[in-house]
Design an enzyme around this catalytic site. Structure first.
Site, PDB file in Angstrom:
ATOM      1  CG  HIS A 237      -2.095  -0.894   1.052  1.00 49.98           C
ATOM      2  ND1 HIS A 237      -1.985  -2.273   1.050  1.00 49.98           N
ATOM      3  CD2 HIS A 237      -3.390  -0.624   0.802  1.00 49.98           C
ATOM      4  CE1 HIS A 237      -3.177  -2.798   0.812  1.00 49.98           C
ATOM      5  NE2 HIS A 237      -4.048  -1.831   0.657  1.00 49.98           N
ATOM      6  N   PRO A 238       0.443   2.269  -0.764  1.00 49.59           N
ATOM      7  CG  PRO A 238      -0.824   3.798  -2.057  1.00 49.59           C
ATOM      8  CD  PRO A 238      -0.783   2.341  -1.612  1.00 49.59           C
TER       9      PRO A 238
HETATM   10  N1  LIG Z   1      -1.710   3.748   3.386  1.00 46.86           N
HETATM   11  C1  LIG Z   1      -3.019   3.800   3.085  1.00 46.86           C
HETATM   12  O1  LIG Z   1      -3.892   3.656   3.937  1.00 46.86           O
HETATM   13  N2  LIG Z   1      -3.334   4.006   1.746  1.00 46.86           N
HETATM   14  C2  LIG Z   1      -4.632   4.092   1.319  1.00 46.86           C
HETATM   15  N3  LIG Z   1      -5.769   3.935   1.990  1.00 46.86           N
HETATM   16  C3  LIG Z   1      -6.828   4.123   1.126  1.00 46.86           C
HETATM   17  O2  LIG Z   1      -8.010   4.072   1.403  1.00 46.86           O
HETATM   18  N4  LIG Z   1      -6.348   4.394  -0.113  1.00 46.86           N
HETATM   19  C4  LIG Z   1      -4.977   4.399  -0.051  1.00 46.86           C
HETATM   20  O3  LIG Z   1      -4.150   4.631  -0.955  1.00 46.86           O
END
Ligand SMILES: NC(=O)NC1=NC(=O)NC1=O
Length: 172
Positions: A67-68
């Site tokens: 995940h980013p």
């Molecule tokens: N690290 C994250 O929680 N990333 C993210 N959560 C999301 O809902 N979209 C994302 O890119």
């Protein structure tokens, strides 16, 4: 798409359609295909959740590592997937003050330093304030707790992404 169309897809088409409902985890979709036919979007979501739940802790951490960061370097450079871009914008993460950006970056770094995977939260269910307080609070948890908590958030993200693809009213 109606669930009947989903159920009749080849696994290639299924993977290309659902390969990113868990961020960068086309393996999940490739595995879940075997559970067809799905009665509706809920049973499809349940299959994704079960796949994630039965992973060993290392696999759960692996999903989180794909995940980013929220409001991270990738987000700043426009390198996010379409889904992540929309999700992070919906939480107002594209309108952070410089101070908020610095705080988020610092806490994200601390979190990754401690756990070895990024802080993951369902951005469509939280605004930036709740994300920042969630990050601060969860920093105090154990690695075990955070791996499970993170996957629970991934399931929420997955559900919303599935609802964007599958007609929620369609039933087998
Ligand atoms: N690290 C994250 O929680 N990333 C993210 N959560 C999301 O809902 N979209 C994302 O890119």
């Amino acid at each position: 798409k109606p669930i009947s169309v989903v159920n009749s897809m080849s696994y290639e088409d299924f993977i290309s359609l659902f390969g990113n409902v868990i961020e960068h985890c086309s393996l999940c979709a490739a595995a879940v295909w075997r559970d067809r036919p799905f009665s509706d979007v809920n049973s499809l979501h349940k299959s994704f959740c079960q796949f994630a739940d039965q992973l060993p802790i290392g696999g759960k951490e692996g999903i989180l590592r794909l995940h980013p960061d929220l409001a991270g370097r990738l987000a700043m450079s426009g390198g996010l997937t379409n889904e992540s871009t929309k999700e992070q914008q919906s939480a107002g993460l594209n309108t952070l003050t410089d101070q908020e950006k610095k705080t988020m970056h610092h806490l994200n770094q601390q979190y990754k330093q401690k756990f070895g995977f990024p802080f993951v939260i369902c951005a469509r269910e939280n605004k930036k304030e709740a994300i920042l307080t969630g990050l601060e609070r969860r920093l105090n948890n154990s690695g075990e707790t955070e791996a499970v908590t993170g996957v629970e958030e991934v399931k929420k993200i997955c559900r919303l992404r599935l609802l964007d693809i599958v007609d929620s009213s369609s039933k087998l």
